[in-house]
Structures are given as C-alpha cells and as structure tokens.
Design a protein around this motif. Structure first.
Motif, mmCIF file in Angstrom:
data_model
loop_
_atom_site.group_PDB
_atom_site.id
_atom_site.type_symbol
_atom_site.label_atom_id
_atom_site.label_comp_id
_atom_site.label_asym_id
_atom_site.label_seq_id
_atom_site.Cartn_x
_atom_site.Cartn_y
_atom_site.Cartn_z
ATOM 1 N N ASP A 1 1.883 -8.151 9.408
ATOM 2 C CA ASP A 1 1.174 -6.797 9.605
ATOM 3 C C ASP A 1 -0.067 -7.198 10.803
ATOM 4 O O ASP A 1 -0.784 -7.851 10.397
ATOM 5 N N THR B 1 -1.368 -4.413 12.343
ATOM 6 C CA THR B 1 -2.151 -3.248 12.590
ATOM 7 C C THR B 1 -3.731 -3.410 12.846
ATOM 8 O O THR B 1 -4.246 -2.824 13.699
ATOM 9 N N SER B 2 -4.265 -4.308 11.844
ATOM 10 C CA SER B 2 -5.951 -4.084 11.884
ATOM 11 C C SER B 2 -6.381 -4.903 13.019
ATOM 12 O O SER B 2 -7.533 -4.951 13.369
ATOM 13 N N GLN B 3 -5.440 -5.650 13.917
ATOM 14 C CA GLN B 3 -5.776 -6.391 14.834
ATOM 15 C C GLN B 3 -5.777 -5.442 16.148
ATOM 16 O O GLN B 3 -6.319 -6.077 17.242
ATOM 17 N N ASP C 1 -6.248 -2.090 18.496
ATOM 18 C CA ASP C 1 -7.047 -0.956 18.762
ATOM 19 C C ASP C 1 -5.913 0.119 19.310
ATOM 20 O O ASP C 1 -5.500 0.080 20.375
ATOM 21 N N ASN D 1 -11.032 -5.416 18.172
ATOM 22 C CA ASN D 1 -9.797 -5.570 18.235
ATOM 23 C C ASN D 1 -9.091 -5.615 19.356
ATOM 24 O O ASN D 1 -9.795 -5.248 20.341
ATOM 25 N N ASP E 1 0.817 -1.225 -0.049
ATOM 26 C CA ASP E 1 0.060 0.139 -0.068
ATOM 27 C C ASP E 1 0.836 1.220 -0.060
ATOM 28 O O ASP E 1 0.322 2.406 0.107
ATOM 29 N N ARG F 1 1.805 1.379 10.839
ATOM 30 C CA ARG F 1 1.810 0.070 10.583
ATOM 31 C C ARG F 1 2.628 -0.588 11.691
ATOM 32 O O ARG F 1 3.765 -0.234 12.005
ATOM 33 N N VAL G 1 -0.387 7.511 9.356
ATOM 34 C CA VAL G 1 -1.000 5.982 8.924
ATOM 35 C C VAL G 1 0.219 5.434 9.557
ATOM 36 O O VAL G 1 1.554 5.469 9.239
#
Length: 203
Positions: free
Chosen positions: A157, A159-161, A163, A108, A87, A150, A148
């Motif tokens: 990665d 990050t999305s997991q 909070d 999360n 990305d 990471r 942003v």
C-alpha cells in the motif's frame, strides 16, 4: 528490446513457459510486460531522481465491511474486483500503467507524470485517454475526501506516500503502437510487436 529484458524473472518465466499460463494467453501478457519494463527504464532516465511505479492498482473503499456483507446487499451481482483489506472492503477501479513521483524531504511524494500504455492491435487512444481521465477523477476524489482511495504496488500500500492532490498538475499522456494516434508512439506497430513476442515464445 535488449537482452537484459529477458533477465527479468517474470519475463523469463513467461518465455520459458513456467508460469502455468497457456501458450495463447502468454503472448498478450509478455507483450505488456516487455513494454512496461522498457518504458519504466525510459521514464527513470527522463526523470532523474524520480521514482517510477508501474502497474499501480487503484481501489475505492466501499461502505460494506466485507465481501459477505456486500453480497447480502447486492444479491445476484458479481463480486469481481472486490478485495478485503485490514481497514475494510475495496473494489478495484483501474490500474495506472506508469506513475512517476518525486519525493521531497518531510512531505509526501508528488505525482509528476502518469501514462496509460496500450499494446494491442485493437487498442485505441480514446480508450487510453478515458482511463487517464477516470483515474484523474478518482485521485481528485481521494484528495478532497469525497472517496477513500487506495493505491497498491504489488502487495504494498503506497497511498500514504503519495500527495494525491498533486495529480492535478501532473503531465498525463497515452502511449501505444505506431500510427494509431497516441500521444506517444511505442516506435513499433502492433503487428510487429505481436510477431516479436511470438518469436520469443517459440525460440
């Protein structure tokens, strides 16, 4: 340290000299890895049910699409720390030594603790605290959308997991050699820790 610590493949390779790293460089690497392994086990016992990550790299996304574009915009500057991901382009802003998260159903994982660990004779509580504070700023910027961010564990990665906003309420501490003013002590002096690692590498 217990014998099981030497069962770790990476630590075993260091001790046996099978890493391609020079003898002089192996001491600080072994020192950090031994301490990280021991403290990860300790953190898992202190937070039953929680997940403990060690060596989490923190990256910040840059406006440039790739390293070549960055070099054009920043002639003569070093490109250390730059990494290209699917990305876009990121720069490493630090590493979280110990990150403890608590997962909740349908949401999360919340950060419940962060720890900055120092193992060297010249390391100080002030530098460890500065790193903790810097990480707090980055995670807050990521949570509020100002940057942003990471987070990577190894090549994964995560990050999305996480909070990111939960970091504001997490406990944050420093840990280092005994007698040097850290929030928590390693229970051993920097000199003794160094000697232990040298002994392991020569036996």
């Amino acid at each position: 340290m217990c014998s099981s610590d030497l069962d770790d493949p990476e630590i075993r390779r260091l001790v046996e000299g099978a890493t391609g790293v020079s003898a002089g460089e192996r001491v600080p690497i072994l020192r950090d890895k031994l301490v990280a392994r021991i403290l990860k086990i300790e953190s898992e016992q202190a937070h039953p049910g929680a997940e403990v990550f060690d060596g989490v790299k923190v990256y910040e996304k840059l406006p440039e699409a790739n390293v070549d574009e960055w070099k054009v915009k920043n002639p003569g500057k070093r490109s250390d720390g730059l990494v290209e991901r699917t990305d876009g382009l990121y720069v490493q802003r630090g590493e979280i030594d110990m990150l403890v998260v608590e997962r909740s159903p349908g949401g999360n994982a919340k950060i419940i603790a962060r720890e900055e660990i120092k193992t060297g004779a010249r390391d100080s509580n002030a530098s460890a605290r500065a790193q903790l504070d810097g990480q707090s700023g980055l995670l807050l910027a990521g949570a509020t959308g100002k940057k942003v961010i990471r987070l990577e564990m190894g090549t994964r990665d995560i990050t999305s997991q996480i909070d990111l906003a939960s970091d504001a309420a997490a406990s944050k501490s420093t840990r280092g050699p005994a007698g040097k003013g850290f929030d928590k002590s390693l229970g051993i002096s920097a000199t003794d820790l160094e000697a232990l690692c040298r002994q392991l590498l020569t036996e």
